[in-house]
Design a protein around this motif. Structure first.
Motif, short mmCIF file in Angstrom:
data_model
loop_
_atom_site.label_atom_id
_atom_site.label_comp_id
_atom_site.label_asym_id
_atom_site.label_seq_id
_atom_site.Cartn_x
_atom_site.Cartn_y
_atom_site.Cartn_z
N LEU A 84 0.79 -1.29 -0.09
CA LEU A 84 0.03 -0.12 -0.08
C LEU A 84 0.95 1.33 0.09
CD1 LEU A 84 -2.56 -1.25 2.82
CD2 LEU A 84 -2.74 -1.11 0.35
N THR A 85 0.43 2.15 -0.65
CA THR A 85 1.13 3.73 -0.67
C THR A 85 0.63 4.27 0.70
OG1 THR A 85 -0.76 4.64 -1.80
CG2 THR A 85 0.84 3.65 -3.30
N VAL A 86 1.45 5.34 0.99
CA VAL A 86 1.02 6.19 2.07
C VAL A 86 -0.64 6.54 1.79
CG1 VAL A 86 3.02 7.26 2.91
CG2 VAL A 86 1.96 8.20 0.96
N GLY A 87 -0.75 7.18 0.55
CA GLY A 87 -2.37 7.62 0.32
C GLY A 87 -3.10 6.51 0.59
N ALA A 88 -3.08 5.14 0.23
CA ALA A 88 -3.86 4.31 0.65
C ALA A 88 -4.12 4.06 2.12
CB ALA A 88 -3.39 3.20 -0.16
N VAL A 89 -2.87 4.05 2.53
CA VAL A 89 -2.73 3.50 4.08
C VAL A 89 -3.63 4.91 4.88
CG1 VAL A 89 -1.47 3.50 6.26
CG2 VAL A 89 -0.87 2.22 4.07
N SER A 133 0.76 12.66 6.42
CA SER A 133 2.05 13.30 6.99
C SER A 133 2.39 12.77 8.40
CB SER A 133 1.85 15.02 7.22
OG SER A 133 0.69 15.15 8.23
N ALA A 134 1.35 12.19 9.02
CA ALA A 134 1.20 11.75 10.34
C ALA A 134 1.92 10.33 10.23
CB ALA A 134 0.04 11.58 10.88
N LEU A 135 1.67 9.57 9.06
CA LEU A 135 2.31 8.34 8.81
C LEU A 135 3.61 8.23 8.60
CD1 LEU A 135 -0.51 6.83 6.39
CD2 LEU A 135 -0.38 6.54 8.86
N ARG A 136 4.17 9.55 7.96
CA ARG A 136 5.39 9.87 7.68
C ARG A 136 6.36 9.96 8.92
NH1 ARG A 136 3.91 13.50 3.80
NH2 ARG A 136 3.25 12.32 1.74
N TYR A 137 5.47 10.93 9.68
CA TYR A 137 6.27 11.16 11.01
C TYR A 137 6.19 10.08 12.04
CZ TYR A 137 6.02 13.24 15.84
OH TYR A 137 6.44 13.56 17.09
N TYR A 138 5.49 8.96 12.08
CA TYR A 138 5.33 7.80 12.74
C TYR A 138 6.18 6.85 12.47
CZ TYR A 138 0.68 8.63 14.59
OH TYR A 138 -0.30 9.40 15.37
N GLU A 139 6.81 6.93 11.13
CA GLU A 139 7.76 6.20 10.60
C GLU A 139 9.17 6.69 10.84
OE1 GLU A 139 8.79 6.31 6.58
OE2 GLU A 139 9.65 4.40 6.31
N ALA A 140 9.28 7.66 10.94
CA ALA A 140 10.35 8.59 11.40
C ALA A 140 10.52 8.23 12.86
CB ALA A 140 10.26 10.04 11.16
N GLN A 141 9.48 8.12 13.49
CA GLN A 141 9.63 7.84 15.01
C GLN A 141 9.64 6.38 15.43
OE1 GLN A 141 9.83 10.65 17.36
NE2 GLN A 141 9.94 11.46 15.17
N GLY A 142 9.69 5.72 14.48
CA GLY A 142 10.04 4.39 14.58
C GLY A 142 8.56 3.70 15.05
N LEU A 143 7.48 4.14 14.91
CA LEU A 143 6.43 3.38 15.32
C LEU A 143 5.90 2.49 14.22
CD1 LEU A 143 5.77 6.41 16.98
CD2 LEU A 143 3.97 4.91 18.00
N ILE A 144 6.06 2.75 12.98
CA ILE A 144 5.83 1.82 11.73
C ILE A 144 6.77 1.97 11.13
CG2 ILE A 144 3.34 2.52 12.20
CD1 ILE A 144 3.57 4.47 9.79
N PHE A 145 6.72 0.94 9.94
CA PHE A 145 7.79 0.45 9.10
C PHE A 145 7.16 0.54 7.61
CE2 PHE A 145 8.95 -1.31 12.99
CZ PHE A 145 10.06 -0.39 13.69
#
Lengths: 158, 158
Positions: free
Chosen positions: A7-12, A21-33
């Motif tokens: 899935l792309t970010v948009g889809a997620v 933007s929140a998803l990217r932030y979470y990835e940067a914070q190591g909450l998701i991969f």
DNA sequence: CCTTGACTTCAAGTTCACTTCAACTTGAAG
DNA sequence: CTTCAAGTTGAAGTGAACTTGAAGTCAAGG
């Protein structure tokens, strides 16, 4: 047309309700991969939706992202929580929720008992001073705050 | 030795439990008022303590300072709340508290019913999706957030 | 090939409720 | 008069959780 169903970010974003933007932030914070495709774009596995549901639930319960990350890190191998994990974690949350509810009920009941009294005294009113800590002239804990810490956590760093 | 009983910031801070800096901030925001003495220092009337108790109570209930200011401004002439004011205002708060409590209880009960299920499905789990809004592939409200806005207000500005 | 929309990164901005700092003045005690 | 705690101001900093902006890249349809 199925590349292992990524899935792309948009889809997620659309499916989870989180902003991209929140998803990217979470990835940067190591909450998701996320994996990357040839062009460097994020490709999420579907399990991320489950992880995000977990994150939302935890946030609803009042955990900070840091606490959530810690909790997620305790799942070995970054796997989706098993029944046992889930039980351990939610029992932790349950206590937290019970505390929050109790604090709010205390406040509400104080409100009830105070309606019409018009007192709102710093010392006696159970709404402005739910813990009934003294604050009367003479000594009192210096600078004591009367807030129940549980509520309004974002405030009152002190 | 009594100049109509005025209090310095320090005294108010000690009696109210608010930091002096918070009191200055509140004055700047128009939540409280102070006279000045010859040298330009603040001199608070004792009624400010009642006002501060009100502010603390409102903050406990979850109002923002802006909302509190609005509420205080609705008291004509900046007077200390009367019985009637107090009744009107607290009935407003009561609803708010009831909503907050209900939301938390819903979350907690969802937790109970979910312990051991291990599902944590975005669509079906009542913890991650307490309002049971649809989010299943096809249509769903675009970008709908599933959070109960009441909780965790500090988050999710969107 | 071209356009368009979705995506990328990194830095900086936002909001709330304050706190902290620097530089200075005031007031009470000795 | 000296001293020093307590007061003053305005500006800047804090922390959480993101969002926004700039400047550019990628992917899919026509």
């Amino acid at each position: 047309m199925d590349k292992h169903d990524l899935l792309t970010v948009g889809a997620v974003a659309q499916r989870s309700g989180f902003a991209a933007s929140a998803l990217r932030y979470y990835e940067a914070q190591g909450l998701i991969f996320a994996d990357r495709n040839a062009g460097g774009q994020r490709r999420f596995e579907r399990s991320v939706l489950r992880r995000l549901a977990f994150i939302r639930a935890a946030a609803n319960v009042g955990l900070t992202l840091e606490e959530i990350r810690t909790e997620l890190d305790m799942l070995p191998g970054g796997r989706t929580p098993t029944k046992a994990d889930w039980q351990r974690i939610t029992s932790h949350w349950r206590g937290r929720l019970d505390e929050q509810i109790a604090a709010l009920e205390k406040l509400r009941d104080g409100l009830d008992s105070c309606i019409g009294c018009g007192c709102l005294s710093l010392q006696r009113c159970s709404i402005s001073n739910p813990d009934d800590r003294a604050g009367n002239g003479s000594e009192a804990e210096p600078g004591a705050a009367f807030l129940p810490r549980l509520l309004r956590r974002p405030q009152v760093p002190r």
